[in-house]
Design an enzyme around this catalytic site. Structure first.
Site, PDB file in Angstrom:
ATOM      1  N   ARG A  45       0.858  -1.183   0.000  1.00 14.07           N
ATOM      2  CA  ARG A  45       0.000   0.000   0.000  1.00 14.07           C
ATOM      3  C   ARG A  45       0.893   1.230   0.000  1.00 14.07           C
ATOM      4  O   ARG A  45       2.105   1.108   0.073  1.00 14.07           O
ATOM      5  CB  ARG A  45      -1.041  -0.014   1.140  1.00 14.07           C
ATOM      6  N   GLY A  46       0.291   2.423  -0.082  1.00 13.55           N
ATOM      7  CA  GLY A  46       1.094   3.636  -0.235  1.00 13.55           C
ATOM      8  C   GLY A  46       1.170   3.954  -1.719  1.00 13.55           C
ATOM      9  O   GLY A  46       1.489   3.063  -2.531  1.00 13.55           O
ATOM     10  N   ALA A  47       0.894   5.221  -2.060  1.00 13.12           N
ATOM     11  CA  ALA A  47       0.695   5.578  -3.472  1.00 13.12           C
ATOM     12  C   ALA A  47       1.848   5.150  -4.405  1.00 13.12           C
ATOM     13  O   ALA A  47       1.608   4.435  -5.393  1.00 13.12           O
ATOM     14  CB  ALA A  47       0.420   7.075  -3.569  1.00 13.12           C
ATOM     15  N   GLN A 190      -1.701   2.094  10.008  1.00  9.55           N
ATOM     16  CA  GLN A 190      -0.425   2.191   9.272  1.00  9.55           C
ATOM     17  C   GLN A 190       0.633   2.913  10.111  1.00  9.55           C
ATOM     18  O   GLN A 190       1.822   2.616  10.004  1.00  9.55           O
ATOM     19  CB  GLN A 190      -0.616   2.950   7.950  1.00  9.55           C
ATOM     20  N   ASP A 231      -1.734  11.026  -1.757  1.00 10.97           N
ATOM     21  CA  ASP A 231      -2.190  10.031  -2.734  1.00 10.97           C
ATOM     22  C   ASP A 231      -2.561  10.672  -4.066  1.00 10.97           C
ATOM     23  O   ASP A 231      -2.503  10.038  -5.114  1.00 10.97           O
ATOM     24  CB  ASP A 231      -3.373   9.237  -2.186  1.00 10.97           C
ATOM     25  N   ASN A 241      -5.033  12.526   1.070  1.00 12.03           N
ATOM     26  CA  ASN A 241      -4.128  11.640   1.823  1.00 12.03           C
ATOM     27  C   ASN A 241      -4.987  10.865   2.819  1.00 12.03           C
ATOM     28  O   ASN A 241      -6.218  11.048   2.891  1.00 12.03           O
ATOM     29  CB  ASN A 241      -3.026  12.451   2.512  1.00 12.03           C
ATOM     30  N   LYS A 242      -4.361  10.016   3.583  1.00 15.52           N
ATOM     31  CA  LYS A 242      -5.066   9.135   4.511  1.00 15.52           C
ATOM     32  C   LYS A 242      -6.079   9.875   5.365  1.00 15.52           C
ATOM     33  O   LYS A 242      -5.806  10.990   5.827  1.00 15.52           O
ATOM     34  CB  LYS A 242      -4.006   8.445   5.387  1.00 15.52           C
TER      35      LYS A 242
HETATM   36  O1  MRU Z   1      -4.367   3.193   2.347  1.00 14.20           O
HETATM   37  P1  MRU Z   1      -2.886   3.366   2.191  1.00 14.20           P
HETATM   38  O2  MRU Z   1      -2.118   2.734   3.293  1.00 14.20           O
HETATM   39  O3  MRU Z   1      -2.406   2.977   0.825  1.00 14.20           O
HETATM   40  O4  MRU Z   1      -2.681   4.936   2.335  1.00 14.20           O
HETATM   41  C1  MRU Z   1      -1.377   5.465   2.262  1.00 14.20           C
HETATM   42  C2  MRU Z   1      -1.322   6.921   2.452  1.00 14.20           C
HETATM   43  O5  MRU Z   1      -2.311   7.594   2.640  1.00 14.20           O
HETATM   44  C3  MRU Z   1       0.037   7.558   2.308  1.00 14.20           C
HETATM   45  O6  MRU Z   1       0.165   8.653   3.151  1.00 14.20           O
HETATM   46  C4  MRU Z   1       0.210   8.033   0.856  1.00 14.20           C
HETATM   47  O7  MRU Z   1      -0.058   6.981  -0.027  1.00 14.20           O
HETATM   48  C5  MRU Z   1       1.564   8.565   0.601  1.00 14.20           C
HETATM   49  S1  MRU Z   1       2.763   7.281   0.540  1.00 14.20           S
HETATM   50  C6  MRU Z   1       4.285   7.913   0.155  1.00 14.20           C
END
Ligand code: MRU
Length: 339
Positions: A45-47, A190, A231, A241-242
């Site tokens: 996960r993470g963009a 996370q 994201d 973002n999250k």
């Molecule tokens: O749902 P996730 O864990 O994929 O969400 C991740 C985030 O919101 C991160 O902050 C974002 O993707 C930036 S990662 C460099």
């Protein structure tokens, strides 16, 4: 270093982030459908990491001959595009893979080589990009400061080094004493499970707090700056973002604390004027009423579980990219980044 994702002997290997911090297990993917499932199920996960995973997944599909006709290739891209709707990096990666298909579709052997090359380049370049983000952003931090971060925008969310955590890492590498406060990041945790894990491995001081302590800590002068990842960023600087990021940004504004977004240019959606059109992933209720096998609310409970929120550009002090740090007016600055 722990490889978050790796292309090895024509397989895609991922650290299963769902099991951290208790277990460090790797999953081997032999088919593109397995990679798509792992993106959807948050193995990775993470963009930026999602983008790299999708590119490797497409490369796997081509290599296995699972996407030889145009229809099959489109079906494969469409499967990936339905995994996680908010992170633009996914669509950025899929666009690159789509373009390669149209350039090399008449030469299947060359197409195989090109898609693998592209996926590996994306993986390598992401780390280089994050280090540049780190270098550009670290001068915003002073030694002795405490930085609040939300979710995980670290090595685990990228091909390595991280964006928000990359800025912190770069400051520490520059001999600055930085302490991190990590919000748990309900419901998927996370922050608690991943950010704390990776910072502890790097010996960067980190303290875990519940998400709802941010205001209290700011009011007590315990937080000097906020840095989060992104994201998707719209042309005007509005940032997805999250979930929970927006609340932190409002609190930071109220307490006159700088609020920074660290993200690669690939996270900018140049087609969107503002954040109102960014699709927000709605996740299932199970994540909220249960943690692993622990039930925390009755199964009949109604739940709303948005995965992300939009922080309006007015609350963002600066956006740290690999090219430069940009300040309002974001619209003209962001347009210039694409040149
Ligand atoms: O749902 P996730 O864990 O994929 O969400 C991740 C985030 O919101 C991160 O902050 C974002 O993707 C930036 S990662 C460099």
């Amino acid at each position: 270093m722990y490889p978050v994702i790796e292309w090895k002997e024509n397989k895609v290997i991922m650290l299963d982030q769902r099991l951290l911090p208790q277990e460090e297990k790797f999953i081997i993917h032999s088919h593109y459908t397995e990679v798509a499932r792992s993106i959807k199920n948050m193995v990775i996960r993470g963009a930026p990491a999602i983008g790299v995973a999708a590119a490797m997944g497409v490369a796997l599909g081509v290599l296995n001959g699972e996407a030889e006709t145009e229809q099959d290739y489109q079906r494969m891209l469409s499967l990936f595009s339905r995994t996680r709707p908010t992170a633009i990096n996914l669509f950025w990666a899929l666009d690159k893979m789509r373009n390669l298909y149209y350039r090399f579709k008449n030469n299947p052997e060359e197409l195989k080589q090109k898609v693998i090359e592209e996926a590996l380049t994306m993986d390598r370049e992401d780390v280089v990009t994050n280090k540049k983000i780190g270098r550009n952003g670290e001068c915003l931090l002073r030694s002795g400061q405490t930085v609040l971060t939300h979710c995980n925008a670290g090595a685990l969310a990228t091909a390595g080094y991280g964006t928000a955590l990359g800025v912190i890492r770069a400051a520490v590498e520059n001999r600055k004493k930085i302490s991190v406060i990590a919000g748990e990041t309900r419901p998927y945790l996370q922050g608690a499970r991943l950010t704390v894990w990776e910072l502890q491995r790097d010996h960067i001081p980190v303290t875990l707090v519940t998400d709802n302590s941010a205001g209290y800590l700011m009011s007590k002068g315990k937080i000097d700056a906020v840095i989060v990842g992104a994201d998707r960023i719209a042309l005007n600087g509005d940032t997805a973002n999250k979930i929970g990021t927006y609340s932190i940004a409002v609190l930071a504004k109220f307490h006159h604390i700088p609020f920074y977004v660290a993200a690669p240019i690939s996270t900018i959606d140049f087609s969107l004027e503002s954040g109102k059109d960014i699709p927000i992933e709605e996740r299932g209720k199970e994540e909220v009423i249960r943690f692993r096998d622990q039930i925390i609310a009755s199964p009949e409970t109604k739940v709303i579980n948005p995965g992300f929120d939009i922080t309006p550009y007015r609350l963002i002090t600066a956006i740290i990219t690999e090219k430069k740090v940009i300040y309002p007016d974001y619209k003209s600055e962001i347009r210039r980044l694409s040149e």
